[in-house]
Design a protein around this motif. Structure first.
Motif, PDB file in Angstrom:
ATOM      1  N   ASN A 106       0.601  -1.191   0.174  1.00 18.12           N
ATOM      2  CA  ASN A 106      -0.178   0.162  -0.251  1.00 18.12           C
ATOM      3  C   ASN A 106       0.936   1.165  -0.177  1.00 18.12           C
ATOM      4  N   SER A 107       1.839   0.929   0.333  1.00 20.08           N
ATOM      5  CA  SER A 107       2.885   2.582   0.490  1.00 20.08           C
ATOM      6  C   SER A 107       3.375   2.828  -0.977  1.00 20.08           C
ATOM      7  N   LYS A 108       2.980   1.860  -2.002  1.00 13.32           N
ATOM      8  CA  LYS A 108       3.819   2.297  -2.971  1.00 13.32           C
ATOM      9  C   LYS A 108       1.899   2.266  -4.157  1.00 13.32           C
ATOM     10  N   ASN A 109       1.349   3.012  -2.948  1.00  9.48           N
ATOM     11  CA  ASN A 109      -0.057   2.654  -3.897  1.00  9.48           C
ATOM     12  C   ASN A 109       0.079   4.405  -5.386  1.00  9.48           C
ATOM     13  N   THR A 110      -0.022   3.755  -6.305  1.00 12.94           N
ATOM     14  CA  THR A 110      -0.094   5.539  -7.659  1.00 12.94           C
ATOM     15  C   THR A 110      -1.724   5.039  -7.866  1.00 12.94           C
ATOM     16  N   GLY A 111      -1.594   6.736  -8.308  1.00 12.07           N
ATOM     17  CA  GLY A 111      -3.293   6.361  -8.562  1.00 12.07           C
ATOM     18  C   GLY A 111      -4.499   7.310  -7.992  1.00 12.07           C
ATOM     19  N   VAL A 112      -3.581   7.945  -7.142  1.00 10.87           N
ATOM     20  CA  VAL A 112      -4.209   7.878  -5.800  1.00 10.87           C
ATOM     21  C   VAL A 112      -4.498   9.850  -5.168  1.00 10.87           C
ATOM     22  N   ILE A 113      -3.003   9.851  -4.844  1.00 11.91           N
ATOM     23  CA  ILE A 113      -2.709  11.304  -4.696  1.00 11.91           C
ATOM     24  C   ILE A 113      -2.167  12.401  -6.178  1.00 11.91           C
ATOM     25  N   TYR A 114      -3.372  13.125  -6.193  1.00 13.33           N
ATOM     26  CA  TYR A 114      -3.188  13.876  -6.715  1.00 13.33           C
ATOM     27  C   TYR A 114      -1.943  15.111  -6.950  1.00 13.33           C
ATOM     28  N   ASP A 115      -2.034  15.861  -5.834  1.00 13.33           N
ATOM     29  CA  ASP A 115      -0.974  16.851  -5.443  1.00 13.33           C
ATOM     30  C   ASP A 115      -1.040  16.754  -4.062  1.00 13.33           C
ATOM     31  N   LEU A 116       0.469  17.746  -3.558  1.00  9.59           N
ATOM     32  CA  LEU A 116       0.436  18.146  -1.812  1.00  9.59           C
ATOM     33  C   LEU A 116       0.910  19.189  -1.878  1.00  9.59           C
ATOM     34  N   THR A 117      -0.036  19.810  -1.032  1.00  5.93           N
ATOM     35  CA  THR A 117       0.254  21.139  -0.273  1.00  5.93           C
ATOM     36  C   THR A 117       1.015  21.371   0.828  1.00  5.93           C
TER      37      THR A 117
END
Length: 231
Positions: A4-15
């Protein structure tokens, strides 16, 4: 490391930093991609319709470097509860000694219950889109009953939370706003109910009629429920 720590396609951006989105905490915001609603006034069309670009490993690397500077992480979106990996990520963040806030449309009460039962959320903001008669028009979904389940769940939990509504003058009338306040009171909600006028200048999911920043004639706060205008 768990997959799960390598999950892609989930977080679009980080502020990387905010003082406004997590009460009394310095925080960053994780913008989870995708949503099961399509509110025309949504300010985040690229996030709602986009794909994640940031892995969980990226997030944890960022937090390891800043865990002495940040008190909290906001899970926002889109709709963060659509992604089962968000539970694993919240647990890992909590293990770093960092608090977690969830912004949600309330459409996944079973997932919210997992967060609560595992003590993985410290504060929550619940979006109240409208009453049932307008819910499908505003959200392009039929998920009001799930929102109501989430509201009941939170009212009966010990998690501090707020309710919030975006008001587009062509979508929610003053009478409906009054009905929404009465609904919250009837449910036994006590706390802050945040209202914000829709702002026309931002790109949205749909091209909507111009919204008027209406002056409402009534004072909606009551014993136990405080209405707060954000703009």
């Amino acid at each position: 490391m768990k997959k799960n720590s390598k999950n892609t396609g989930v977080i679009y951006d980080l502020t990387p930093f905010t003082l406004l989105d997590f009460p009394d905490k310095t925080a960053c915001i994780l913008w989870f991609a995708g949503c099961n609603m399509r509110c025309g006034y949504c300010y985040n069309p690229l996030i709602v319709e986009g794909k994640g670009k940031i892995t969980f490993d990226d997030v944890l690397h960022f937090l390891e470097k800043r865990k002495n500077l940040l008190d909290g992480v906001v899970f926002s979106g889109g709709e963060c509860t659509l992604h089962e990996g968000s539970i694993w990520l919240a647990k890992t963040i909590k293990d770093l000694g960092i608090s977690v806030k969830i912004d949600t449309n309330g459409s996944r009460p079973l997932t919210l219950k997992k967060f609560i039962d595992q003590d993985l959320v410290d504060y929550l903001a619940l979006d109240f889109k409208s009453m049932p008669k307008n819910f499908s028009t505003i959200t392009r979904s039929h998920l009001f009953h799930l929102f109501e389940e989430s509201l009941d769940l939170l009212i009966n939990s010990d998690i501090p939370f707020e309710v919030r509504t975006t008001l587009h003058s062509e979508l929610i009338s003053e009478d409906e706003l009054e009905e929404m306040v009465r609904f919250l009171i009837s449910k036994g909600f006590t706390g802050n109910y945040f209202l914000q006028h829709f702002i026309d200048e931002t790109p949205t999911l749909e091209l909507l009629p111009k919204s008027t920043k209406r002056k409402y004639s009534k004072e909606y706060s009551s014993a136990g429920l405080t209405v707060i205008w954000r703009n």
